[in-house]
Scaffold this motif. Structure first.
Motif, PDB file in Angstrom:
ATOM      1  N   UNK A   4      49.571 -17.635 -19.583  1.00 55.75           N
ATOM      2  CA  UNK A   4      48.573 -16.722 -20.160  1.00 55.75           C
ATOM      3  C   UNK A   4      48.218 -15.624 -19.163  1.00 55.75           C
ATOM      4  N   UNK A   5      47.928 -16.012 -17.907  1.00 59.50           N
ATOM      5  CA  UNK A   5      47.473 -15.024 -16.938  1.00 59.50           C
ATOM      6  C   UNK A   5      48.570 -13.999 -16.640  1.00 59.50           C
ATOM      7  N   UNK A   6      49.824 -14.423 -16.663  1.00 60.57           N
ATOM      8  CA  UNK A   6      50.927 -13.475 -16.460  1.00 60.57           C
ATOM      9  C   UNK A   6      50.973 -12.451 -17.587  1.00 60.57           C
ATOM     10  N   UNK A  62      35.748 -14.734 -21.376  1.00 60.24           N
ATOM     11  CA  UNK A  62      37.179 -14.828 -21.682  1.00 60.24           C
ATOM     12  C   UNK A  62      37.563 -16.159 -22.308  1.00 60.24           C
ATOM     13  N   UNK A  63      36.686 -17.146 -22.209  1.00 60.17           N
ATOM     14  CA  UNK A  63      36.979 -18.456 -22.762  1.00 60.17           C
ATOM     15  C   UNK A  63      35.932 -19.455 -22.315  1.00 60.17           C
ATOM     16  N   UNK A  75      40.793 -20.122 -24.412  1.00 63.28           N
ATOM     17  CA  UNK A  75      40.832 -18.729 -23.978  1.00 63.28           C
ATOM     18  C   UNK A  75      40.904 -17.828 -25.199  1.00 63.28           C
ATOM     19  N   UNK A  76      40.344 -16.647 -25.069  1.00 62.01           N
ATOM     20  CA  UNK A  76      40.551 -15.646 -26.108  1.00 62.01           C
ATOM     21  C   UNK A  76      42.018 -15.226 -26.095  1.00 62.01           C
ATOM     22  N   UNK A  77      42.482 -14.773 -27.240  1.00 59.78           N
ATOM     23  CA  UNK A  77      43.830 -14.224 -27.266  1.00 59.78           C
ATOM     24  C   UNK A  77      43.870 -12.977 -26.386  1.00 59.78           C
ATOM     25  N   UNK A  78      45.017 -12.711 -25.825  1.00 56.51           N
ATOM     26  CA  UNK A  78      45.152 -11.554 -24.933  1.00 56.51           C
ATOM     27  C   UNK A  78      44.854 -10.263 -25.677  1.00 56.51           C
ATOM     28  N   UNK A  79      45.296 -10.154 -26.925  1.00 54.83           N
ATOM     29  CA  UNK A  79      45.034  -8.937 -27.702  1.00 54.83           C
ATOM     30  C   UNK A  79      43.530  -8.693 -27.858  1.00 54.83           C
ATOM     31  N   UNK A  80      42.794  -9.765 -28.163  1.00 58.78           N
ATOM     32  CA  UNK A  80      41.347  -9.613 -28.346  1.00 58.78           C
ATOM     33  C   UNK A  80      40.668  -9.249 -27.026  1.00 58.78           C
ATOM     34  N   UNK A 123      35.836 -21.027 -32.086  1.00 63.99           N
ATOM     35  CA  UNK A 123      37.106 -20.346 -31.897  1.00 63.99           C
ATOM     36  C   UNK A 123      36.808 -19.018 -31.206  1.00 63.99           C
ATOM     37  N   UNK A 124      37.345 -18.826 -30.007  1.00 64.29           N
ATOM     38  CA  UNK A 124      36.988 -17.652 -29.214  1.00 64.29           C
ATOM     39  C   UNK A 124      37.344 -16.343 -29.909  1.00 64.29           C
ATOM     40  N   UNK A 125      38.388 -16.344 -30.707  1.00 64.78           N
ATOM     41  CA  UNK A 125      38.784 -15.111 -31.389  1.00 64.78           C
ATOM     42  C   UNK A 125      37.937 -14.814 -32.618  1.00 64.78           C
ATOM     43  N   UNK A 126      37.170 -15.805 -33.081  1.00 56.37           N
ATOM     44  CA  UNK A 126      36.324 -15.589 -34.260  1.00 56.37           C
ATOM     45  C   UNK A 126      34.880 -15.261 -33.900  1.00 56.37           C
TER      46      UNK A 126
END
Length: 590
Positions: free
Chosen positions: A248-250, A190-191, A213-218, A165-168
């Motif tokens: 996502x990119x937007x 980024x992912x 992908x990682x979350x945008x916040x992270x 999990x990219x955010x973990x």
């Protein structure tokens, strides 16, 4: 306790961060209190001896290697020498190359104790437990040498598991890497994964098309922290296809704009995964460079390799990115086993178009196809692959040792990337010649632009036909290699090409002079400090799109001087006098 990792990722391509090893090391230091060192893989035997001499086994738990096919012979050799010195220290392999063929590597190289298959993050706890206990632990993704530890396991499962999990993922401690201050662009993962199924690509197999992908916040939080900690504003966002998810990119770009970070960043994507609105938004958010993998200019090959780009649409998007200020880097591949002459000519034509485009692209790359382990293309044609010793830019090993070459020849499955796909339509010599000439086209930028603008659509066909013709007489290609010292030889081939194929004397003399100018500007004045180049053409008067086409011989001469420190080119117009002739004799002139 300590662990030592050797970084073999993409040695020779660019000065990059070993992100995978940094993630692993950061986790081991935080969770298991293991002090980690990351060292760059030594690339010749003297460096290997020095590296081994500097190693000590005080509190050393294991030695780990990231593995890539382009450096795998060196990785194996270093691992074997470390095992000779410290027989009781476990050797652990991970990364793409080891993950593709874990059982074959374990079978043939007894000094490898454990292979971590696929993404390592979720296997680290079991790996450390196993090493500390000196026993194999039954787990999908951990492959053991039968001699490792005090027990045997029934299920030595080589299945690739991609569950990270990219955010973990842990926050990276970049200071673990000793060369962190030498990095020009700060890389952030980024992912992972790509949803496409190109038949030649190893990422499809390694990541199992698991796009994340990682979350945008992270991601934005990481960028903010790095800008503060390392005082940098230049980033490379690492993902094979960053813009696949347009929503996502937007959101990501708008988040960057709202944060007022004013950073510059680069990414990689497909030309069909952007549109004009997305590109404009990316530019406003600080995107300055995009890497586009085009591979082939032929619609036929695009379908065969399942890349499936529509060439005219790809050209439109790439040119639009360049127009609005995002510098493209485009990459081509030649050597597909199904490639026909007309396909290769279309690829060369598109290569020349991009080489001639102004404003200049950031980069135009060409690569010789390598049979990557376990890809669909390699599986299909494996029985046909051959080895001839030619090393393209894809290999970071420039000079193979006798041992390394023996291993490559003995185990084609493990070292398939050092082989090539034979092609019944195009000779190997033709491929090598054309690839080598185009690989160094960046050293002859003015020539290739003038050549294409002069002949346009006929340029690629003439280039292909002539080099195909002369390749028949070249049995030994050992003088053709990816080495900067061969650039003058490239110039000789280009001169012969011009003299043999162009009958118009005005065009011929212009092209021959621009070859000499490019050779001086991009080689001799940098290699041996040749101070001056004399020409009857004014190469600094670029006041129109077709200024090279309008070049005329002037009375007298232009003297060109180049300062490599600031990349400044200056010219002085001379009128031939007796004094000037004497000065010409005294100066170091090309």
């Amino acid at each position: 306790m300590r662990a030592i990792f050797f970084n073999s990722n993409n040695q020779g391509f660019h000065n990059s961060l070993p992100l995978g090893l940094l993630i692993i090391s950061s986790y081991l230091e935080e969770k298991h209190h293991i002090k980690c060192e990351i060292l760059d893989l030594p690339m010749d035997n003297d460096e290997v001896k020095k590296a081994i001499g500097n190693l000590n086994n005080n509190n050393l738990l294991f030695v780990g290697f990231s593995t890539m096919c382009n450096t795998f012979p060196k990785t194996l050799y270093l691992a074997s020498q470390i095992k000779k010195k410290f027989n009781n220290i476990p050797i652990v392999f991970g990364g793409p190359q080891a993950s593709m063929l874990p059982r074959q590597i374990i079978e043939h190289y007894n000094f490898v104790d454990i292979i971590v298959v696929g993404e390592a993050e979720n296997l680290l706890d079991k790996l450390i437990l196993s090493i500390k206990a000196s026993r194999a632990i039954e787990s999908i993704g951990l492959i053991y040498n039968p001699h490792f530890g005090i027990n045997q396991i029934k299920n030595n499962n080589p299945q690739i598991v991609n569950t990270a999990d990219m955010d973990l993922l842990p926050e990276i401690n970049y200071n673990i890497y000793p060369n962190i201050n030498d990095i020009d662009e700060f890389e952030i993962e980024t992912g992972r994964g790509c949803p496409y199924k190109c038949t030649y690509c190893s990422a499809t197999k390694f990541y199992q098309n698991n796009y994340r992908l990682k979350s945008i916040n992270k991601l934005v939080s990481e960028i903010i922290n790095i800008t503060k900690q390392y005082n940098t504003k230049v980033f490379s966002l690492m993902h094979d296809n960053f813009t696949y998810d347009k929503r996502y990119i937007k959101k990501f770009c708008n988040s960057l704009i709202d944060s007022n970070l004013n950073i510059e960043w680069a990414c990689s994507t497909r030309a069909d995964c952007v549109d004009k609105n997305i590109l404009e938004l990316m530019f406003r958010a600080g995107c300055k460079n995009i890497f586009f993998g085009i591979e082939s200019g032929s619609d036929y090959i695009q379908k065969i390799i399942q890349k499936n780009l529509v060439i005219k649409d790809a050209i439109e998007m790439i040119n639009y990115a360049n127009l609005i200020g995002i510098k493209p880097t485009v990459s081509f591949i030649v050597g597909f086993p199904q490639e026909r002459s007309e396909d290769l000519i279309k690829t060369i034509n598109l290569f020349l178009i991009f080489r001639s485009t102004r404003p200049r692209f950031k980069g135009i790359q060409i690569h010789m196809l390598s049979p990557m382990s376990k890809t669909e293309l390699t599986n299909k044609y494996f029985s046909e692959i051959k080895y001839d010793g030619f090393l393209s830019d894809f290999s970071s090993v420039r000079n193979l040792t006798e041992w390394e070459e023996k291993e490559i020849k003995n185990f084609p499955e493990i070292f398939s990337s050092y082989y090539y796909f034979p092609n019944k339509n195009i000779s190997r010599q033709t491929y090598i010649l054309l690839y080598w000439i185009l690989f160094y086209s960046n050293r002859f930028d003015n020539f290739f632009r003038l050549y294409y603008l002069t002949l346009e659509e006929g340029a690629a066909c003439l280039l292909f036909d002539w080099f195909s013709k002369i390749s028949i007489h070249i049995k030994d290609t050992s003088h053709i290699k990816i080495d900067e010292s061969t650039v003058p030889l490239v110039a000789d081939y280009l001169k012969n090409f011009v003299e043999s194929n162009l009958s118009d004397n005005e065009i011929k003399f212009k092209l021959l002079d621009v070859i000499k100018f490019d050779l001086w500007l991009n080689y001799y004045c940098r290699v041996d400090n040749t101070e001056c180049f004399l020409s009857k053409y004014n190469y600094t008067a670029e006041d129109s799109e077709d200024y090279l086409l309008s070049l005329k011989q002037d009375e007298g001469l232009y003297a060109y001087y180049f300062n490599p420190q600031n990349n400044e080119l200056k010219s002085i117009k001379l009128f031939l006098t007796e004094s000037n002739s004497n000065n010409k004799k005294r100066a170091k002139i090309f």
